[in-house]
Design an enzyme around this catalytic site. Structure first.
Site, PDB file in Angstrom:
ATOM      1  N   ILE A   6      40.608  42.722  37.906  1.00 42.23           N
ATOM      2  CA  ILE A   6      41.446  43.816  37.444  1.00 42.23           C
ATOM      3  C   ILE A   6      42.726  43.766  38.274  1.00 42.23           C
ATOM      4  CG2 ILE A   6      40.286  45.418  39.031  1.00 42.23           C
ATOM      5  CD1 ILE A   6      40.872  47.673  37.103  1.00 42.23           C
ATOM      6  N   SER A   7      43.875  43.824  37.626  1.00 42.60           N
ATOM      7  CA  SER A   7      45.152  43.715  38.329  1.00 42.60           C
ATOM      8  C   SER A   7      45.361  44.877  39.288  1.00 42.60           C
ATOM      9  CB  SER A   7      46.314  43.683  37.327  1.00 42.60           C
ATOM     10  OG  SER A   7      46.274  42.529  36.535  1.00 42.60           O
TER      11      SER A   7
END
EC number: 2.1.1.77
Length: 271
Positions: free
Chosen positions: A118-119
């Protein structure tokens, strides 16, 4: 050309959201990069509100943690209130494995399974803010949906969000998360090749691409509405975020932003 922007208080460093490769460039780690890495555990779909487990327990004080995250984003130069409010509204800890929930509001990429992450929050906020600056997009395309977090943020203020994920396992994961948060009707999630876009749905007011190609796919440029914006990393070893605005039927304006480090944009789908 705009000067590169580095969030105040953070030393310059490569950033690398995206999908595909599992290798890390020198100096990049899971804590300071969005390069997707082999995870110790696989993420599971978000539990329903009030569910038990570490993720559910964190929900008791997640509002405070999200508020702190949003305040940090302000100090890092994010000023679009729509984006800040959206980041404050979406429970990021429900998009990661329960074992990592306590780290969900750090400015760090976290593994979500399938050698992906997940960024980090700043990257999500920066790209959305740049794509939507001074406009009110009603139809947005996301290329590289991952676990669904960025699509959930977009859905807080965009009426119609379309998100493409090429990896079947992540498509299923994102679908579970969006359903748990009752966002499945706000986000149209597709298992497909993001490099092709969605010509049957275009044009889009904004397109956000989460992996780096040597050039922006023409198919995506063609699917921008007049005045629409696309933001994506571009390049191989020396990458930059580029912001492209469609100015005519066959004309686009290009602006280079930060130096970044993303993994490669890949064609095709993975079952």
């Amino acid at each position: 050309m705009r000067k590169p922007v580095t969030p105040p208080g953070n030393p310059p460093r490569p950033r690398s959201p995206g999908y595909g490769s599992t290798s890390l460039a020198p100096g990049i780690t899971a804590a300071n990069s969005n390069t997707r890495i082999s995870p110790p555990t696989l993420a599971r779909p978000a539990p329903a509100a009030g569910a038990g487990g570490q993720g559910g327990n964190l929900g008791l004080n997640s509002d405070r943690l999200r508020h702190a995250m949003v305040q940090r984003l302000r100090t890092q130069g994010i000023v679009d209130e729509r984006v800040l409010n959206a980041m404050a509204a979406v429970p990021r800890h429900l998009f990661v494995d329960e074992a990592l929930a306590s780290r969900a509001y750090e400015d760090a990429a976290l593994p979500i399974g399938h050698s992906q992450t997940i960024s980090q929050p700043w990257v999500v906020a920066r790209m959305i803010a740049a794509a939507c600056e001074d406009r009110n997009p009603t139809r947005v395309l996301e290329v590289g949906a991952g676990c669904g977090y960025q699509a959930a943020v977009l859905a807080q203020f965009v009426r119609e969000v379309h998100a493409i994920e090429r990896i079947r396992g992540l498509f299923e994961l994102a679908r579970g998360h969006l359903r748990a948060l009752r966002l499945a009707t706000r986000v149209r999630l597709i298992h497909g090749d993001g490099m092709l876009g969605l010509p049957g749905v275009a044009p889009f007011d904004a397109i956000v691409v989460a992996a780096a190609g040597l050039a922006i796919p023409q198919a995506l440029l063609d699917q921008l509405a007049p005045g629409g914006r696309l933001i994506a990393p571009e390049g191989a070893s020396n990458q930059r975020l580029v912001l492209i605005e469609r100015t005519g039927t066959a004309s686009w304006k290009r602006t280079e932003l930060e130096a970044v480090r993303f993994v490669p944009l890949r064609a095709g789908i993975q079952s």
